[in-house]
Structure formats: C-alpha cells, structure tokens
Design an enzyme around this catalytic site. Structure first.
Site, mmCIF file in Angstrom:
data_model
loop_
_atom_site.group_PDB
_atom_site.id
_atom_site.type_symbol
_atom_site.label_atom_id
_atom_site.label_comp_id
_atom_site.label_asym_id
_atom_site.label_seq_id
_atom_site.Cartn_x
_atom_site.Cartn_y
_atom_site.Cartn_z
ATOM 1 N N THR A 23 66.111 35.062 68.972
ATOM 2 C CA THR A 23 65.426 34.093 68.099
ATOM 3 C C THR A 23 64.294 33.372 68.841
ATOM 4 O O THR A 23 63.191 33.228 68.322
ATOM 5 C CB THR A 23 66.450 33.033 67.608
ATOM 6 O OG1 THR A 23 67.593 33.726 67.128
ATOM 7 C CG2 THR A 23 65.897 32.168 66.522
ATOM 8 N N GLU A 140 61.672 22.902 79.638
ATOM 9 C CA GLU A 140 61.633 22.005 78.468
ATOM 10 C C GLU A 140 62.498 22.518 77.324
ATOM 11 O O GLU A 140 63.147 21.750 76.607
ATOM 12 C CB GLU A 140 60.175 21.846 77.997
ATOM 13 C CG GLU A 140 59.996 20.806 76.924
ATOM 14 C CD GLU A 140 60.477 19.422 77.383
ATOM 15 O OE1 GLU A 140 59.863 18.854 78.278
ATOM 16 O OE2 GLU A 140 61.496 18.930 76.842
ATOM 17 N N VAL A 143 66.646 21.836 76.663
ATOM 18 C CA VAL A 143 67.304 20.636 76.128
ATOM 19 C C VAL A 143 66.631 20.186 74.833
ATOM 20 O O VAL A 143 65.422 19.934 74.812
ATOM 21 C CB VAL A 143 67.250 19.474 77.148
ATOM 22 C CG1 VAL A 143 67.963 18.255 76.598
ATOM 23 C CG2 VAL A 143 67.865 19.888 78.476
ATOM 24 N N GLY A 198 70.954 31.218 62.665
ATOM 25 C CA GLY A 198 70.442 31.448 64.022
ATOM 26 C C GLY A 198 70.511 30.228 64.910
ATOM 27 O O GLY A 198 69.876 30.170 65.957
ATOM 28 N N GLU A 201 75.026 29.392 69.318
ATOM 29 C CA GLU A 201 74.979 30.242 70.509
ATOM 30 C C GLU A 201 75.739 31.534 70.219
ATOM 31 O O GLU A 201 76.572 31.583 69.301
ATOM 32 C CB GLU A 201 75.693 29.538 71.669
ATOM 33 C CG GLU A 201 75.036 28.253 72.110
ATOM 34 C CD GLU A 201 73.664 28.487 72.692
ATOM 35 O OE1 GLU A 201 73.525 29.208 73.684
ATOM 36 O OE2 GLU A 201 72.704 27.948 72.122
ATOM 37 N N LYS A 216 73.303 20.477 78.571
ATOM 38 C CA LYS A 216 72.040 19.747 78.360
ATOM 39 C C LYS A 216 72.121 18.344 78.957
ATOM 40 O O LYS A 216 71.163 17.852 79.559
ATOM 41 C CB LYS A 216 71.727 19.691 76.862
ATOM 42 C CG LYS A 216 71.415 21.072 76.277
ATOM 43 C CD LYS A 216 71.431 21.045 74.759
ATOM 44 C CE LYS A 216 71.121 22.412 74.170
ATOM 45 N NZ LYS A 216 71.400 22.482 72.720
HETATM 46 N N1 HSE Z 1 72.938 26.345 70.063
HETATM 47 C C1 HSE Z 1 72.123 25.235 70.393
HETATM 48 C C2 HSE Z 1 72.371 24.127 69.395
HETATM 49 C C3 HSE Z 1 70.659 25.533 70.320
HETATM 50 O O1 HSE Z 1 73.052 24.355 68.400
HETATM 51 O O2 HSE Z 1 71.874 23.043 69.600
HETATM 52 C C4 HSE Z 1 70.098 25.988 71.590
HETATM 53 O O3 HSE Z 1 70.198 25.012 72.575
#
Ligand code: HSE
Length: 442
Positions: A23, A140, A143, A198, A201, A216
């Site tokens: 993605t 960048e 997070v 999408g 994870e 993060k």
């Molecule tokens: N899977 C993460 C979320 C997105 O749902 O925030 C990518 O960091």
C-alpha cells in the site's frame, strides 16, 4: 535569470530505489509521479525512481511498474551505482528489511523507511551506523502516517524541553473502537473491515495488541527526550478485551475509550505505556475518530499542542516518505533522533507502569446473587482502593446467570489496584476475567 523549474530540470536528479510495493510503496510511486514537477521545484532537483523491488513481480498493484528497473534482490538494488537513496517499505524488525537498511547505510547511501518495528528495536544501532558512514536515516512515515510529528518534534520544537508526548498512534485500533461505538458491530467484523481498507498491519495482532503503537511511541520518546530506543520498557496492552458493553458504560460515565500511547518525562524517569484508556468526552483526543491519529505534545517554551491527521493508508504515509526524500534532495541532514547517538542520554531511569497514579474503571461479570457486591467491596477495602461509583446493570439471565457490575475508583497507585483486581478475579462469583481500563485525566 533561469526560473526555478528550469534549474531543477538541469540539476542532477535524486535516483531512488524503492523496496516493498504494498500500500505505501505503490502510494509513494503514485505520488512521485503525480507531483513530479512540484517536487522538483521544491527540492531544486528532480526525484526519479530508478529501481523497484518486491517479493512478487507479477501482482495487480494499481500502478504500472514495468517502466521501472526491477530488482529481485533489494540488496542488489542498494548496491547499484545508479541508486542514490533506498526507500525501505518491506517491514519487519529483522530479515531482509534490516539487512537492506544496514547494507545501504554501510555504503553511505541514505535510507528512508516507514519501518517502526525495525527502528523501535534497532534504531539506536542503525542511527549510529548512519552517522559512522556520514549518511542519513529518515523515518517520518514510521509514526502517525501523514502527520509530520517526527519533524514537528525534532525540527519545529527543537528549542524546547519536551515533557510529554502522547496520543492515538494506531489507526486500525482507533478505527475499530470508533466503528464499534458507532455501528455496534462486533470486534471481529470491524477488524475485517479495517484489513480490507488496507489500514491493518499484515499481522493484525500488532495493531490490536498495542505493539504497533508501542513501536511508534518508542520512536517518539527517543526524539522527544533525546534517549536511545527502549522498546522493552514500554508497558503494552491492546484492545481485544474491550467489549461493546464497555464502550456503552464508558459513554454513560462520560468517557470514550481510546488506545492511548503515553510517554512522559517525570520526576521518577521516563514513562512509556500503551493501553486502552477512558478519556473525558470533551477531550480533543476523544473526538479523534476512525483511522485518524493524534499526538499531543507539551514543551517548556511552546506549551501544549495537538497534531491530528490520517495515521495510516497509502496516501498519507506516502506523503511522509516523500517529504523525507525532498529533504534528502535538498541536502538537508539531521541525526535520526535530533542528536548524535553519542550524546543521547542513556542514563534516564524508567518509570514503569507501577508508578502510575490515577483512576480506574472495572467491569465484572458476576453471579446475580446476594453478597457478591459485599465481597467485591471487601476486596477493594482490603487493598485500600476507594470506590467512587458502583452499579449493577440488569438482572442475570440464562443458565450462566451473569450480570455486569461496573465500578470506578478514586485515584490511587497501580500496585494497589492490581492487588485488588487479583483478589476480585479469584472470587467464585466472578465468572469472567475482569476488564480493567485506566481513566486518564487529560
Ligand atoms: N497499521 C498502522 C495503523 C498503520 O493502523 O496505524 C501503519 O503504521
């Protein structure tokens, strides 16, 4: 005099190799193509994709990749003399992603990555490797998707001592909690929806068990407080145990449930924790819904601020990846955590979850019979936990005869609450594992 565009066209392009075409990778290709003239103008040189690599070459992706040079092996791409910068979008804290980042940095090539798992576990060593080879490691996109929070902390707030950084760092779990509240659908149904969109994870447990948010938070704490990454000291709880019932009770009590990631630099050291939290309806973070992320920052000169934006998805995350590429094209350099690794403060004590002092929500499923409330009250009394409110909802029905009992406590220390919880869980009348949620006064 030449205009900006013609000078951009005439200077040497930045040749980019992208590894990982999911993605975010395909979003990055689309952005680089769609905004090519704008980016060239802003960077003073063009940004050109000169190689791509992914696990499978033949896969429907929504963007045409035939025009790019293909590499089966991303490490060979990093080694290619016609690649100046490597974008790592493979993911994972070990394996190919790590080998690729190490390889590129060792060759003195800058790396842009969205890989929070890798950096949360190995960020200090990789930042040191980048410094040793006089090159740049940028993250960048790792997070809060499209929110420029790393730059915000590291550059925009560089003049401040940061005392707190916390917020909603996982779009998938925020989407799930929001959807559960708004549609009353089950956790499993809403998780599937997030995966289809999408956001989630590859391994959804990273999202729903709080691990992604903890990765993060680890990075934010390092940038905010100038300390090495320390993922293993983050207290992590996810949202699997939150039932629609808890969402309803939270509403009744004037709260909303959010998966909060909290880092604070306090008198006992650095606190890092991720867990579901009840926060007042009126709080800004309570109204950050769906896949949006929000990060609250407190600094000594800047005071307080909140960044809100899309925390996941191809477009917002590509926006962050490309912002890093523009910085590199401009020749801008900054250590990963804002300070060279050698001067990061490695001696800061850790303020673990046992240092938390605050209110709690507890929901129990109990047998509907006389004396149960008295037993719960006694367990709380024995551990010196003061109940603020207690209510039983409805009458028990069916063979199970279970009824929810909900209570909130006055502020007290985590160890006492845990002891009381242990005693309550052991009561014969308590039929299911209790649901404990911390109430955060924001
Ligand atoms: N899977 C993460 C979320 C997105 O749902 O925030 C990518 O960091």
């Amino acid at each position: 005099m030449r205009n900006k565009m013609s000078s951009a066209q005439n200077s040497i392009p930045l040749r980019i190799g992208i590894a990982g075409l999911g993605t975010v990778g395909t979003g990055t290709l689309a952005l680089l193509e769609q905004h090519a003239p704008l980016l060239a103008s802003r960077a003073g040189r063009s940004l050109v994709v000169n190689g791509v690599s992914a696990r499978q070459r033949q896969r429907v992706r929504g963007v045409a990749i035939e025009r790019y040079r293909w590499f089966d092996d991303p490490l060979a791409m990093a080694n290619d003399p016609e690649i100046d910068v490597v974008v790592e979008l493979i993911g994972g804290s070990e394996g190919v992603a790590k080998a690729l980042v190490e390889k590129a940095l060792s060759l003195g090539k800058p790396v842009v990555t969205a890989n929070k798992a890798l950096l949360a576990l190995s960020g200090t060593a990789l930042a040191e490797l980048a410094e040793r080879h006089e090159t740049s490691l940028r993250c960048e996109a790792a997070v809060a998707g499209g929110i420029p929070i790393i730059k915000g902390l590291r550059e925009g707030l560089a003049a401040n001592r940061i005392t707190a950084v916390y917020g909603i760092l996982n779009g998938t779990s925020n989407f799930i909690l929001s959807q559960m509240r708004q549609t009353r659908q089950s956790f499993a149904h809403v998780l599937e929806e997030a995966q289809r969109a999408g956001y989630a994870e590859a391994d959804p447990s990273f999202d729903i068990d709080g691990i992604d948010a903890a990765h993060k938070l680890t990075l934010l704490a390092s940038v905010a407080f100038g300390v090495p990454v320390d993922f293993h000291t983050v207290h992590v709880e996810g949202i699997r145990h939150i039932a629609p019932l808890d969402i309803d009770f939270a509403e009744e009590l004037g709260y909303r449930i959010k998966l909060l990631a909290i880092a604070r630099h306090g008198p006992h050291g650095i606190e890092r924790r991720v867990h579901p939290s009840m926060i007042p309806h009126s709080a800004t973070l309570a109204n950050v819904e769906g896949v949006f992320n929000a990060v609250y920052v407190e600094g000594d000169f800047c005071d307080r601020m909140t960044f809100i934006g899309r925390g996941a998805g191809g477009g917002p995350t590509a926006s962050a990846v490309v912002a890093d590429l523009v910085d590199l094209a401009r020749g801008y350099y900054c250590p990963l955590f804002g300070e060279p690794v050698a001067v990061l403060t490695s001696s800061s004590p850790v303020a673990g979850i046992e240092r938390r002092f605050g209110e709690y929500y507890l929901r129990l499923m109990v047998s509907d019979r006389p004396g149960v409330i008295a037993d719960i009250g006694a367990a709380m009394r024995d551990h010196d936990v003061s109940i603020e409110k207690l209510s039983q909802h409805g009458r028990g029905a069916g063979p199970y005869n279970a009824v929810p009992v909900v209570l909130t406590t006055h502020a007290q220390g985590e160890p006492a609450m845990r002891q009381a919880l242990k005693a309550i869980s052991a009561l014969p009348a308590v039929l299911e594992p209790p649901c404990l949620i911390r109430i955060e006064a924001l």
